[in-house]
Design a protein around this motif. Sequence first.
Motif, PDB file in Angstrom:
ATOM      1  N   CYS A  93     -48.788  -2.778 -14.608  1.00  0.00           N
ATOM      2  CA  CYS A  93     -48.825  -1.445 -14.009  1.00  0.00           C
ATOM      3  C   CYS A  93     -48.719  -1.554 -12.487  1.00  0.00           C
ATOM      4  O   CYS A  93     -49.039  -2.587 -11.903  1.00  0.00           O
ATOM      5  CB  CYS A  93     -50.139  -0.737 -14.351  1.00  0.00           C
ATOM      6  SG  CYS A  93     -50.411  -0.430 -16.100  1.00  0.00           S
ATOM      7  N   HIS A  94     -48.307  -0.490 -11.853  1.00  0.00           N
ATOM      8  CA  HIS A  94     -48.362  -0.412 -10.401  1.00  0.00           C
ATOM      9  C   HIS A  94     -49.818  -0.175 -10.009  1.00  0.00           C
ATOM     10  O   HIS A  94     -50.621   0.324 -10.807  1.00  0.00           O
ATOM     11  CB  HIS A  94     -47.487   0.740  -9.908  1.00  0.00           C
ATOM     12  CG  HIS A  94     -46.096   0.717 -10.465  1.00  0.00           C
ATOM     13  ND1 HIS A  94     -45.202  -0.289 -10.195  1.00  0.00           N
ATOM     14  CD2 HIS A  94     -45.447   1.577 -11.307  1.00  0.00           C
ATOM     15  CE1 HIS A  94     -44.062  -0.060 -10.824  1.00  0.00           C
ATOM     16  NE2 HIS A  94     -44.183   1.068 -11.518  1.00  0.00           N
ATOM     17  N   TYR A  95     -50.153  -0.498  -8.773  1.00  0.00           N
ATOM     18  CA  TYR A  95     -51.558  -0.334  -8.367  1.00  0.00           C
ATOM     19  C   TYR A  95     -51.695  -0.125  -6.868  1.00  0.00           C
ATOM     20  O   TYR A  95     -50.819  -0.498  -6.081  1.00  0.00           O
ATOM     21  CB  TYR A  95     -52.381  -1.554  -8.785  1.00  0.00           C
ATOM     22  CG  TYR A  95     -51.915  -2.858  -8.154  1.00  0.00           C
ATOM     23  CD1 TYR A  95     -52.420  -3.292  -6.924  1.00  0.00           C
ATOM     24  CD2 TYR A  95     -50.965  -3.663  -8.781  1.00  0.00           C
ATOM     25  CE1 TYR A  95     -51.991  -4.481  -6.346  1.00  0.00           C
ATOM     26  CE2 TYR A  95     -50.522  -4.854  -8.212  1.00  0.00           C
ATOM     27  CZ  TYR A  95     -51.044  -5.252  -6.994  1.00  0.00           C
ATOM     28  OH  TYR A  95     -50.607  -6.420  -6.424  1.00  0.00           O
ATOM     29  N   GLY A 154     -48.736  -3.265  -4.051  1.00  0.00           N
ATOM     30  CA  GLY A 154     -48.990  -2.954  -5.453  1.00  0.00           C
ATOM     31  C   GLY A 154     -47.978  -2.012  -6.076  1.00  0.00           C
ATOM     32  O   GLY A 154     -47.959  -1.829  -7.295  1.00  0.00           O
ATOM     33  N   ILE A 155     -47.135  -1.387  -5.236  1.00  0.00           N
ATOM     34  CA  ILE A 155     -46.135  -0.457  -5.787  1.00  0.00           C
ATOM     35  C   ILE A 155     -44.721  -0.911  -5.414  1.00  0.00           C
ATOM     36  O   ILE A 155     -43.785  -0.108  -5.450  1.00  0.00           O
ATOM     37  CB  ILE A 155     -46.374   0.996  -5.317  1.00  0.00           C
ATOM     38  CG1 ILE A 155     -46.232   1.110  -3.797  1.00  0.00           C
ATOM     39  CG2 ILE A 155     -47.734   1.493  -5.770  1.00  0.00           C
ATOM     40  CD1 ILE A 155     -46.166   2.562  -3.309  1.00  0.00           C
ATOM     41  N   LYS A 156     -44.562  -2.176  -5.066  1.00  0.00           N
ATOM     42  CA  LYS A 156     -43.260  -2.655  -4.574  1.00  0.00           C
ATOM     43  C   LYS A 156     -42.146  -2.531  -5.606  1.00  0.00           C
ATOM     44  O   LYS A 156     -40.968  -2.494  -5.245  1.00  0.00           O
ATOM     45  CB  LYS A 156     -43.362  -4.095  -4.076  1.00  0.00           C
ATOM     46  CG  LYS A 156     -43.844  -5.131  -5.073  1.00  0.00           C
ATOM     47  CD  LYS A 156     -43.873  -6.506  -4.407  1.00  0.00           C
ATOM     48  CE  LYS A 156     -44.470  -7.566  -5.325  1.00  0.00           C
ATOM     49  NZ  LYS A 156     -45.940  -7.416  -5.420  1.00  0.00           N
ATOM     50  N   TYR A 157     -42.500  -2.478  -6.891  1.00  0.00           N
ATOM     51  CA  TYR A 157     -41.475  -2.345  -7.925  1.00  0.00           C
ATOM     52  C   TYR A 157     -41.362  -0.905  -8.449  1.00  0.00           C
ATOM     53  O   TYR A 157     -40.644  -0.653  -9.415  1.00  0.00           O
ATOM     54  CB  TYR A 157     -41.774  -3.287  -9.093  1.00  0.00           C
ATOM     55  CG  TYR A 157     -41.797  -4.741  -8.692  1.00  0.00           C
ATOM     56  CD1 TYR A 157     -40.665  -5.361  -8.165  1.00  0.00           C
ATOM     57  CD2 TYR A 157     -42.961  -5.508  -8.825  1.00  0.00           C
ATOM     58  CE1 TYR A 157     -40.685  -6.696  -7.781  1.00  0.00           C
ATOM     59  CE2 TYR A 157     -42.988  -6.846  -8.449  1.00  0.00           C
ATOM     60  CZ  TYR A 157     -41.847  -7.432  -7.926  1.00  0.00           C
ATOM     61  OH  TYR A 157     -41.870  -8.752  -7.552  1.00  0.00           O
ATOM     62  N   MET A 158     -42.071   0.021  -7.819  1.00  0.00           N
ATOM     63  CA  MET A 158     -42.062   1.406  -8.283  1.00  0.00           C
ATOM     64  C   MET A 158     -40.821   2.111  -7.747  1.00  0.00           C
ATOM     65  O   MET A 158     -40.632   2.225  -6.543  1.00  0.00           O
ATOM     66  CB  MET A 158     -43.335   2.124  -7.832  1.00  0.00           C
ATOM     67  CG  MET A 158     -43.650   3.376  -8.622  1.00  0.00           C
ATOM     68  SD  MET A 158     -45.391   3.877  -8.483  1.00  0.00           S
ATOM     69  CE  MET A 158     -45.403   4.700  -6.905  1.00  0.00           C
ATOM     70  N   THR A 159     -39.961   2.575  -8.635  1.00  0.00           N
ATOM     71  CA  THR A 159     -38.707   3.202  -8.227  1.00  0.00           C
ATOM     72  C   THR A 159     -38.710   4.719  -8.402  1.00  0.00           C
ATOM     73  O   THR A 159     -37.747   5.388  -8.043  1.00  0.00           O
ATOM     74  CB  THR A 159     -37.531   2.614  -9.032  1.00  0.00           C
ATOM     75  OG1 THR A 159     -37.794   2.788 -10.430  1.00  0.00           O
ATOM     76  CG2 THR A 159     -37.369   1.129  -8.726  1.00  0.00           C
TER      77      THR A 159
END
Length: 236
Positions: A93-95, A154-159
Amino acid sequence: MKRRYWNINLEEMLEAGVHFGHDTRKWNPKMAPYISAKRKGMHITNLIRTARFLSEACDLVFYAASRGKQFLIVGTKKKAADSVLRAAIRARCHYVTKKWLGGMLTNWSITETRLQRFRDLRTAQKTGRLDRLPKRDAAILKRQLSHLQRNLGGIKYMTKLPDIVIIVDQHEEYTALRECITLGIPTICLIDTNCDPDLADISIPANDDSISSIRLILNKLVFAIREGRSNPIRNP
């Protein structure tokens, strides 16, 4: 939605101190239905209700995960941060465990720009391009990269915006909760006896000051997410 069994038992919650609330002078009257007693000036949470709402939350994240939905877990206070980090990594999960940046979700276009800058700098560092720059320029960019890593790591992969946000400690993360409410993002919130149970979509009454309590709640949710990811629905 079909009910599932999540092995949530009262003895385990008692051992983790999930039932301990705040001082009786520091409470939100809306929490009255979730409080079973007073003991030595402290409210005691009704664990039967905790188990019910935790089970509902597990059902929700299971079915969301089985449909490929994305989660963001938020917990920035010291007692929660490590547990949130571990839970997020296990559940993929993002965090956010450091500081919630105001507008992180409501000003998503700005966040996206920062994330792209973060990714570009990470790539430049990995490929050695930063080291080939003049020392002064490299130092400036490395400081920028460090700052972005601290705030957005923690959200570097959140697109895109998350589909569900899990929040540990409603008071501490009120800004994040308000942003989710504004955007209509479903929320699961761990709430102590001084919180407002009406703000989140699913509020789980539990001790938010105990590491063992936080860890137990997150472990149950993580298990449900992992189970959901392992049982994908082909045509959501």
